[in-house]
Scaffold this active site. Structure first.
Site, mmCIF file in Angstrom:
data_model
loop_
_atom_site.group_PDB
_atom_site.id
_atom_site.type_symbol
_atom_site.label_atom_id
_atom_site.label_comp_id
_atom_site.label_asym_id
_atom_site.label_seq_id
_atom_site.Cartn_x
_atom_site.Cartn_y
_atom_site.Cartn_z
ATOM 1 N N GLN A 154 0.876 -1.173 0.000
ATOM 2 C CA GLN A 154 0.000 0.000 0.000
ATOM 3 C C GLN A 154 0.909 1.217 0.000
ATOM 4 O O GLN A 154 1.479 1.597 1.018
ATOM 5 C CB GLN A 154 -0.938 0.005 1.214
ATOM 6 C CG GLN A 154 -1.762 1.280 1.388
ATOM 7 C CD GLN A 154 -2.553 1.659 0.141
ATOM 8 O OE1 GLN A 154 -3.034 0.789 -0.583
ATOM 9 N NE2 GLN A 154 -2.670 2.944 -0.126
ATOM 10 N N GLY A 283 -10.829 0.492 1.764
ATOM 11 C CA GLY A 283 -11.873 -0.129 0.965
ATOM 12 C C GLY A 283 -11.307 -0.599 -0.353
ATOM 13 O O GLY A 283 -11.541 -1.725 -0.794
ATOM 14 N N GLY A 284 -10.556 0.272 -0.999
ATOM 15 C CA GLY A 284 -9.922 -0.076 -2.258
ATOM 16 C C GLY A 284 -8.760 0.854 -2.531
ATOM 17 O O GLY A 284 -8.631 1.912 -1.909
ATOM 18 N N GLU A 286 -6.681 2.395 -6.015
ATOM 19 C CA GLU A 286 -6.892 2.541 -7.450
ATOM 20 C C GLU A 286 -5.654 2.269 -8.275
ATOM 21 O O GLU A 286 -5.391 2.954 -9.280
ATOM 22 C CB GLU A 286 -7.395 3.956 -7.748
ATOM 23 C CG GLU A 286 -6.419 5.091 -7.412
ATOM 24 C CD GLU A 286 -6.524 5.628 -5.993
ATOM 25 O OE1 GLU A 286 -6.020 6.742 -5.743
ATOM 26 O OE2 GLU A 286 -7.114 4.941 -5.131
ATOM 27 N N GLU A 311 -13.161 3.298 -7.370
ATOM 28 C CA GLU A 311 -11.789 3.004 -7.791
ATOM 29 C C GLU A 311 -11.653 3.094 -9.310
ATOM 30 O O GLU A 311 -10.624 3.534 -9.823
ATOM 31 C CB GLU A 311 -11.370 1.622 -7.292
ATOM 32 C CG GLU A 311 -11.510 1.410 -5.786
ATOM 33 C CD GLU A 311 -10.876 2.508 -4.944
ATOM 34 O OE1 GLU A 311 -9.868 3.107 -5.392
ATOM 35 O OE2 GLU A 311 -11.374 2.771 -3.844
ATOM 36 N N GLU A 333 -9.639 12.947 -4.794
ATOM 37 C CA GLU A 333 -10.774 12.222 -4.219
ATOM 38 C C GLU A 333 -12.122 12.910 -4.410
ATOM 39 O O GLU A 333 -13.137 12.240 -4.585
ATOM 40 C CB GLU A 333 -10.526 11.954 -2.736
ATOM 41 C CG GLU A 333 -9.371 11.005 -2.468
ATOM 42 C CD GLU A 333 -9.610 9.595 -3.001
ATOM 43 O OE1 GLU A 333 -10.736 9.313 -3.468
ATOM 44 O OE2 GLU A 333 -8.660 8.799 -2.959
ATOM 45 N N TYR A 398 -12.771 13.999 0.185
ATOM 46 C CA TYR A 398 -13.737 13.167 -0.529
ATOM 47 C C TYR A 398 -15.091 13.873 -0.657
ATOM 48 O O TYR A 398 -15.597 14.097 -1.767
ATOM 49 C CB TYR A 398 -13.947 11.843 0.200
ATOM 50 C CG TYR A 398 -12.776 10.899 0.191
ATOM 51 C CD1 TYR A 398 -12.791 9.760 -0.603
ATOM 52 C CD2 TYR A 398 -11.667 11.106 1.004
ATOM 53 C CE1 TYR A 398 -11.732 8.866 -0.605
ATOM 54 C CE2 TYR A 398 -10.601 10.222 1.014
ATOM 55 C CZ TYR A 398 -10.639 9.101 0.207
ATOM 56 O OH TYR A 398 -9.576 8.225 0.208
ATOM 57 N N ARG A 569 -10.136 -3.236 7.740
ATOM 58 C CA ARG A 569 -10.413 -1.949 7.106
ATOM 59 C C ARG A 569 -10.536 -0.848 8.160
ATOM 60 O O ARG A 569 -11.367 -0.916 9.060
ATOM 61 C CB ARG A 569 -11.708 -2.066 6.306
ATOM 62 C CG ARG A 569 -11.991 -0.956 5.354
ATOM 63 C CD ARG A 569 -13.229 -1.312 4.533
ATOM 64 N NE ARG A 569 -13.686 -0.205 3.711
ATOM 65 C CZ ARG A 569 -14.801 -0.229 3.002
ATOM 66 N NH1 ARG A 569 -15.557 -1.322 3.009
ATOM 67 N NH2 ARG A 569 -15.161 0.827 2.276
#
Length: 615
Positions: A154, A283-284, A286, A311, A333, A398, A569
């Site tokens: 990550q 969560g995800g 990209e 994503e 975002e 976001y 998560r």
């Protein structure tokens, strides 16, 4: 019609060779406070990576070769590292001395490499630290299959430097090729062209011919299998998860087509999803060509796949047009959330997307309340000088960012904002964008000197002001209105509710707006009627367990323990552990549970939770 007229020219641009795009890949748009490199002066062009994944020592080791141009004839190339052991360095094939500066908080140690004016290649032999922040090493017992270990990375925001020495900033783009060696029987995958199955050698080769920043460098290695969804989309997962994942993501190909219909061609070739083991902290992520996704979105009814839409949308906002610095994170975002909801509206209808908008507004309200409505961190344009880039990764970027674009849409009309965004993504493809550059582009291309539009939007208040502006849009709530009515019936003592056909979003809204804490009798009634304690829907389960802790509803605690053992998560872990820490009795439970399962969580989640549990 707009897409048809422009598609030919845009596809031609998309097919340009990496070399023809190089002139735009490293344009210095703003000062990046989170890189110690001098990539604003020396032009980084391409990475050749040759590494081995060692599960026994929890290390990655090998060589990173950087191709560059040095138009200013600088005498030192400076790169980002964090925790790496640098064994040796060459410049154009000759061994050169190197040195690491003292570590800087949140940034790591700058690697200094002497270069001559005609040098164009440095090669760095290195090893990662066993506790590298970007890397999660999973033992077989921590995977679904229980037979093979697993590794994934990550890199966002500034953790690529913990597994690759290089220029680590969102505004620094480069192409790359890689050779990765893993134990035989495992599959290696990257944010690049990928294999579809394991080979006999354990050596895999990758190419990424579109320039990307370091935070989009990604690697996974484990026992995974692949299944196609259509000609350009597919899913990777552990074999025991593959059937469920393939069913859940059956509409991903349609999502890509829907996204293209909104804002132009998908530039990355294929779009695949890798479902990771449970410890994934997000969560995800990209990563180009290969989204990393949490298994918590596998609900069995495709009700949580808006995360995949998010994503996917990053393939335009973030991956294609990238925020110049982490202080400009909202350009990544905020645009992506807006785009995600437009995809979901096109696929599921306006009333469905309206639920996503309302849940997002609730998240924004909660974030502003938590930070403080006058807090500088509630601006869209962030101030992260001397701070961890992680501090800016909140729902402000976001949700405030997305609601700003929604405000623009409601002011200028959907047709105009769609035309603007189409041109923005495709006219700035493979470039970076600062907040100030964007606002200049916004004024020139959309407002075009119309002061009445500017006055209605109040751009400066949104971008350079705190909290939620009072012209923030609220969308109609036809479906949530019915949910509110059923909640009120329950609170008045009625036990038979009309919930047929509710999605995850309706259930989440139903629970979020309950009084806190509920009476134990009310918790029992809800659980008896809807089996919340045993739900397999992670979003609903997490909200229910928070309510159970607040109410002291102990019948839910055993399942909550199991939930915390399998979910990594941060979106779920942080509020649930925070709720437990509010009373001495529950705090003791939190410490006990965390003590058992801390090793299951990614280093990023551990860092967050350590502060909560040990405060």
């Amino acid at each position: 019609m707009r897409y048809a007229l422009l598609a030919g020219a845009l596809l031609a641009a998309a097919c340009q060779s990496p070399e023809s795009r190089k002139e735009n890949t490293n344009t210095a748009a703003a000062k990046d406070l989170h890189t110690l490199s001098n990539a604003d002066s020396i032009q980084i062009r391409h990475l050749d990576l040759d590494i081995r994944v060692d599960f026994a020592t929890h290390r990655i080791e090998g060589a990173a070769a950087w191709h560059f141009a040095n138009p200013q004839s600088l005498s030192v190339l400076r790169l980002d590292t964090d925790g790496l052991t640098i064994d040796s360095v060459t410049a154009n094939g000759r061994i050169v001395p190197h040195w690491l500066d003292s570590a800087v908080a949140f940034l790591g140690s700058r690697l200094n490499i002497p270069v001559e004016k005609d040098d164009s290649l440095v090669r760095i032999w290195y090893k990662t630290a066993p506790g590298a922040t970007a890397l999660q090493w999973l033992e077989p017992a921590q995977t679904l299959g229980k037979k093979q270990p697993f590794l994934y990375t990550q890199s966002e925001p500034t953790y690529a430097r913990t597994w690759i020495p290089g220029p680590d900033g969102p505004g620094i783009r480069f192409t790359y090729a890689a050779r990765v060696s893993v134990p035989q029987g495992l599959v290696a995958l990257m944010s690049a062209e990928n294999p579809r199955q394991a080979n006999d050698s354990g050596v895999y080769h990758f190419r990424m011919d579109q320039p990307v920043p370091a935070y989009l460098m990604a690697l996974a290695a484990g026992d995974v299998a692949y299944r196609a969804i259509d000609g350009r989309t597919g899913v990777y997962a552990e074999p025991a998860m593959l059937d469920k994942a393939h069913y859940e993501f059956a509409e991903v190909g349609k999502m890509v087509t829907t996204a293209e219909g909104l804002y132009g061609p998908y530039r990355w070739g294929v779009y695949d999803v890798l479902v990771l083991p449970p410890g994934f902290p997000l969560g995800g992520m990209e990563n180009p060509r290969l989204t990393f996704a949490t298994p918590t979105i596998i609900a069995g009814d495709r009700s949580l796949v808006s995360l995949i839409a998010h994503e996917l949308a990053h393939s335009w906002s973030g991956n294609l047009v990238t925020n110049a610095t982490w202080e400009d994170f909202w350009l990544n975002e905020g645009f992506t959330v807006y785009f995600e909801r437009r995809i979901m509206e096109a696929m599921m209808g306006a009333d469905y997307a309206d639920m996503l908008w309302e849940l997002g507004y609730q998240d924004l309200e909660e974030t502003v309340e938590s930070l403080g409505k006058d807090n500088r961190d509630t601006w869209l344009k962030l101030d992260l000088k001397g701070r961890n880039a992680e501090d800016g990764l909140t729902d402000i970027a976001y949700e405030k960012g997305a609601h700003f674009l929604r405000r623009v849409e409601e002011t200028v009309g959907r047709e105009k904002i769609d035309t603007f965004l189409y041109r923005y993504f495709n006219g700035n493809a493979f470039k970076t964008m600062s907040t100030e550059q964007f606002l200049a582009y916004f004024n020139d291309e959309l407002l075009q000197g119309d002061t009445s539009l500017a006055a209605k939007i109040r751009v400066k208040e949104w971008v350079y002001g705190p909290g939620i502006p009072d012209n923030c849009p609220r969308v109609p709530q036809a479906r949530f209105g019915k949910v509110d009515a059923e909640r009120e019936k329950f609170l008045k003592g009625e036990t038979v509710l009309q919930t047929t056909g509710w999605t995850s979003h309706e259930w989440l809204h139903f629970l979020r707006k309950m009084p806190k804490p509920l009476q134990l009798a009310q918790m029992q009634q809800l659980d008896k009627a809807f089996s919340f304690t045993s739900t397999g829907n992670s979003e609903v389960a997490n909200q229910w367990f928070i309510m159970a802790v607040a109410a002291g509803y102990k019948p839910a605690f055993a399942n909550m323990d199991k939930f915390l053992s399998t979910v990594g998560r941060r979106k779920f872990l942080t509020p649930l552990y925070t709720e437990m820490m509010k009373s001495p009795e529950n705090a003791a439970m939190a410490r006990s549970i965390y003590g058992k399962y801390r090793g299951n969580y990614h280093p990023l989640a551990q860092e967050t939770l350590d502060k909560i549990i040990r405060k």
